[in-house]
Design a protein around this motif. Structure first.
Motif, PDB file in Angstrom:
ATOM      1  N   ARG A  38       0.839  -1.199   0.000  1.00  0.00           N
ATOM      2  CA  ARG A  38       0.000   0.000   0.000  1.00  0.00           C
ATOM      3  C   ARG A  38       0.875   1.250   0.000  1.00  0.00           C
ATOM      4  O   ARG A  38       0.583   2.224  -0.713  1.00  0.00           O
ATOM      5  N   THR A  39       1.942   1.228   0.784  1.00  0.00           N
ATOM      6  CA  THR A  39       2.841   2.384   0.836  1.00  0.00           C
ATOM      7  C   THR A  39       3.494   2.638  -0.515  1.00  0.00           C
ATOM      8  O   THR A  39       3.568   3.780  -0.988  1.00  0.00           O
ATOM      9  N   ARG A  40       3.959   1.561  -1.171  1.00  0.00           N
ATOM     10  CA  ARG A  40       4.601   1.722  -2.473  1.00  0.00           C
ATOM     11  C   ARG A  40       3.602   2.223  -3.517  1.00  0.00           C
ATOM     12  O   ARG A  40       3.933   3.071  -4.342  1.00  0.00           O
ATOM     13  N   GLN A  42       0.938   3.980  -2.929  1.00  0.00           N
ATOM     14  CA  GLN A  42       0.587   5.356  -2.602  1.00  0.00           C
ATOM     15  C   GLN A  42       1.639   6.329  -3.137  1.00  0.00           C
ATOM     16  O   GLN A  42       1.306   7.433  -3.591  1.00  0.00           O
ATOM     17  N   GLU A  43       2.899   5.930  -3.108  1.00  0.00           N
ATOM     18  CA  GLU A  43       3.973   6.795  -3.616  1.00  0.00           C
ATOM     19  C   GLU A  43       3.814   7.065  -5.111  1.00  0.00           C
ATOM     20  O   GLU A  43       4.224   8.112  -5.603  1.00  0.00           O
TER      21      GLU A  43
END
Length: 209
Positions: A38-40, A42-43
């Motif tokens: 999810r973090t990747r 989102q970036e």
């Protein structure tokens, strides 16, 4: 090779408009950590959303059978039209393709991309949420009680609610998450919005045949 796929149509919620686009790139590895993925994602996705003039309200990743569902919620002052959601969905899909081609670590597997605007059930937490609901009736915790009032003004510092014939100002730290109350007089408006969106979806599918 990742299979292109298409998700279902709109979900519940007055004024909510969804669009789904085929996603060509690999989405998420089944063995990976969803939070890290999810973090990747989102970036990659947040800059696309913000460049188009919208706020990224939510990015959720969940398992849907053998695939993964990437659900993105965006909003803006004045709302988000179905055409704008469809354009943004294409831009996001293209950005994910580019990120993968340039070495993005998104694993291997297939996913479904769904882009939508919030429904009336979205909790009001940030100042922009309150500002975009001026004129609506809301229920909100204030200290150890809940009040129901109409939002008559909202800015970066706080909100003004009208109830019991008077107006009361509150700073955001005093408030819990507000909830828009659907008023019976507005149900027809919400039905019209959903009907219009459904007609647009049907027309888009016919054009794509």
């Amino acid at each position: 090779m990742v299979r292109r796929d298409r998700a279902a149509g709109r979900g519940p919620g007055a004024g909510r408009r969804d669009a789904t686009r085929p996603a060509r790139t690999a989405g998420i590895s089944g063995a990976g950590d969803l939070a890290a993925h999810r973090t990747r994602l989102q970036e990659v996705i947040r800059p696309v959303v913000e460049a188009a003039g919208y706020d990224l309200e939510e990015l959720a990743v969940s398992r849907a059978g053998r695939r993964y569902l990437l659900r993105i919620t965006v909003d803006a002052d004045g709302g988000v039209s179905l055409d704008a959601v469809a354009d943004l969905s294409r831009d996001i899909s293209a950005a994910l393709d580019t990120a993968e081609e340039t070495g993005g670590d998104f694993g291997s597997g297939e996913y479904v991309l769904e882009v939508s605007s919030p429904g009336v059930d979205r909790p009001l937490r940030a100042p922009r949420h309150w500002r975009r609901n001026v004129g609506r009736l809301v229920e909100v915790p204030v200290g150890d009680r809940k009040i129901t009032g109409r939002v008559v003004a909202a800015d970066d510092a706080g909100v003004t609610l009208e109830f019991d014939g008077q107006r009361h100002g509150y700073g955001y730290p005093e408030l819990g998450a507000g909830r828009v109350q659907v008023e019976f007089g507005r149900l027809a408006e919400f039905d019209d919005v959903d009907d219009d969106a459904a007609e647009d979806d049907d027309a888009a599918e016919e054009d794509g045949e």
